[in-house]
Scaffold this motif. Structure first.
Motif, mmCIF file in Angstrom:
data_model
loop_
_atom_site.group_PDB
_atom_site.id
_atom_site.type_symbol
_atom_site.label_atom_id
_atom_site.label_comp_id
_atom_site.label_asym_id
_atom_site.label_seq_id
_atom_site.Cartn_x
_atom_site.Cartn_y
_atom_site.Cartn_z
ATOM 1 N N GLY A 204 -6.549 -5.472 3.521
ATOM 2 C CA GLY A 204 -5.260 -5.040 2.996
ATOM 3 C C GLY A 204 -5.312 -3.654 2.388
ATOM 4 O O GLY A 204 -4.409 -2.852 2.551
ATOM 5 N N LEU A 205 -6.400 -3.344 1.692
ATOM 6 C CA LEU A 205 -6.566 -2.008 1.127
ATOM 7 C C LEU A 205 -6.693 -0.974 2.223
ATOM 8 O O LEU A 205 -6.150 0.119 2.116
ATOM 9 N N VAL A 206 -7.391 -1.316 3.287
ATOM 10 C CA VAL A 206 -7.543 -0.400 4.408
ATOM 11 C C VAL A 206 -6.185 -0.117 5.024
ATOM 12 O O VAL A 206 -5.833 1.025 5.293
ATOM 13 N N LEU A 207 -5.383 -1.145 5.236
ATOM 14 C CA LEU A 207 -4.067 -0.951 5.828
ATOM 15 C C LEU A 207 -3.164 -0.115 4.943
ATOM 16 O O LEU A 207 -2.394 0.699 5.405
ATOM 17 N N GLN A 208 -3.237 -0.304 3.647
ATOM 18 C CA GLN A 208 -2.378 0.436 2.730
ATOM 19 C C GLN A 208 -2.806 1.879 2.602
ATOM 20 O O GLN A 208 -2.016 2.727 2.241
ATOM 21 N N MET A 209 -4.043 2.177 2.903
ATOM 22 C CA MET A 209 -4.559 3.521 2.706
ATOM 23 C C MET A 209 -4.579 4.344 3.986
ATOM 24 O O MET A 209 -4.926 5.502 3.956
ATOM 25 N N TYR B 161 -5.956 7.673 -4.440
ATOM 26 C CA TYR B 161 -6.365 7.295 -3.084
ATOM 27 C C TYR B 161 -7.889 7.252 -2.970
ATOM 28 O O TYR B 161 -8.469 6.282 -2.474
ATOM 29 N N PHE B 162 -8.556 8.315 -3.418
ATOM 30 C CA PHE B 162 -10.017 8.359 -3.305
ATOM 31 C C PHE B 162 -10.687 7.319 -4.206
ATOM 32 O O PHE B 162 -11.717 6.752 -3.843
ATOM 33 N N LEU B 163 -10.095 7.046 -5.341
ATOM 34 C CA LEU B 163 -10.599 5.987 -6.209
ATOM 35 C C LEU B 163 -10.501 4.626 -5.509
ATOM 36 O O LEU B 163 -11.463 3.852 -5.489
ATOM 37 N N MET B 164 -9.342 4.356 -4.916
ATOM 38 C CA MET B 164 -9.154 3.094 -4.191
ATOM 39 C C MET B 164 -10.074 3.019 -2.970
ATOM 40 O O MET B 164 -10.589 1.954 -2.637
ATOM 41 N N LYS C 157 -12.713 0.125 -2.264
ATOM 42 C CA LYS C 157 -12.692 -0.595 -0.992
ATOM 43 C C LYS C 157 -14.054 -0.568 -0.310
ATOM 44 O O LYS C 157 -14.509 -1.569 0.237
ATOM 45 N N SER C 158 -14.735 0.572 -0.384
ATOM 46 C CA SER C 158 -16.026 0.686 0.297
ATOM 47 C C SER C 158 -17.109 -0.166 -0.357
ATOM 48 O O SER C 158 -18.099 -0.494 0.280
ATOM 49 N N MET C 159 -16.925 -0.557 -1.614
ATOM 50 C CA MET C 159 -17.899 -1.398 -2.301
ATOM 51 C C MET C 159 -17.598 -2.893 -2.135
ATOM 52 O O MET C 159 -18.433 -3.721 -2.496
#
Length: 145
Positions: free
Chosen positions: A139-144, A121-124, A128-130
């Motif tokens: 999509g990454l925000v929604l999944q996380m 999770y923290f890796l993703m 995402k932040s980069m």
């Protein structure tokens, strides 16, 4: 909700199956209790969002269409603490499992602790932040969440 109920069953089976890999019987019992406790907020969180969506849909289809959006926003605002509390309670089995693996209280090697969902999770989240603002990032925000 049609996907959430089978999902909670599979999620629960997977978590309860992990307890077989814990070496100590006392720690198995603690993990089992945390898992059972962590399953309740998982389904409650889904019910919370479905309740808002259902109320909005029902009011929009009826003669209360003008009240649908304010009601949905009011419920979400009033209970905005609920998703955070649910997600924190859902983390307990993951944190405990990570602790077991780091302390080598499971049959798995210590380095397997870094396959824990929290590490992923923290890796993703870092990836995402980069990323630039784009549909993939959304999509990454929604999944996380």
């Amino acid at each position: 909700m049609a996907l959430a109920f089978p999902g909670i069953i599979l999620y629960g089976i997977a978590h309860f199956a992990l307890e077989d890999f814990i070496r100590s019987e006392k720690e198995r019992k603690v993990y089992r209790a945390l898992t059972a406790f962590g399953l309740t907020p998982w389904i409650a969180l889904h019910l919370f969002y479905i309740m808002i969506l259902y109320a909005f849909s029902w009011l929009s289809a009826g003669s209360y269409a003008e009240a649908a959006l304010p009601l949905g926003e009011a419920v979400l605002t009033h209970f905005s603490w609920f998703p955070l509390v649910s997600e924190i309670l859902m983390l307990l089995p993951f944190l405990y499992w990570f602790y077991f693996q780091i302390r080598q209280n499971t049959v798995f090697p210590k380095k397997m602790a870094f396959t824990n969902i929290l590490v992923i999770y923290f890796l993703m989240y870092g990836i995402k932040s980069m990323m630039p603002d784009c549909p993939v990032r959304s999509g990454l925000v929604l999944q996380m969440v």
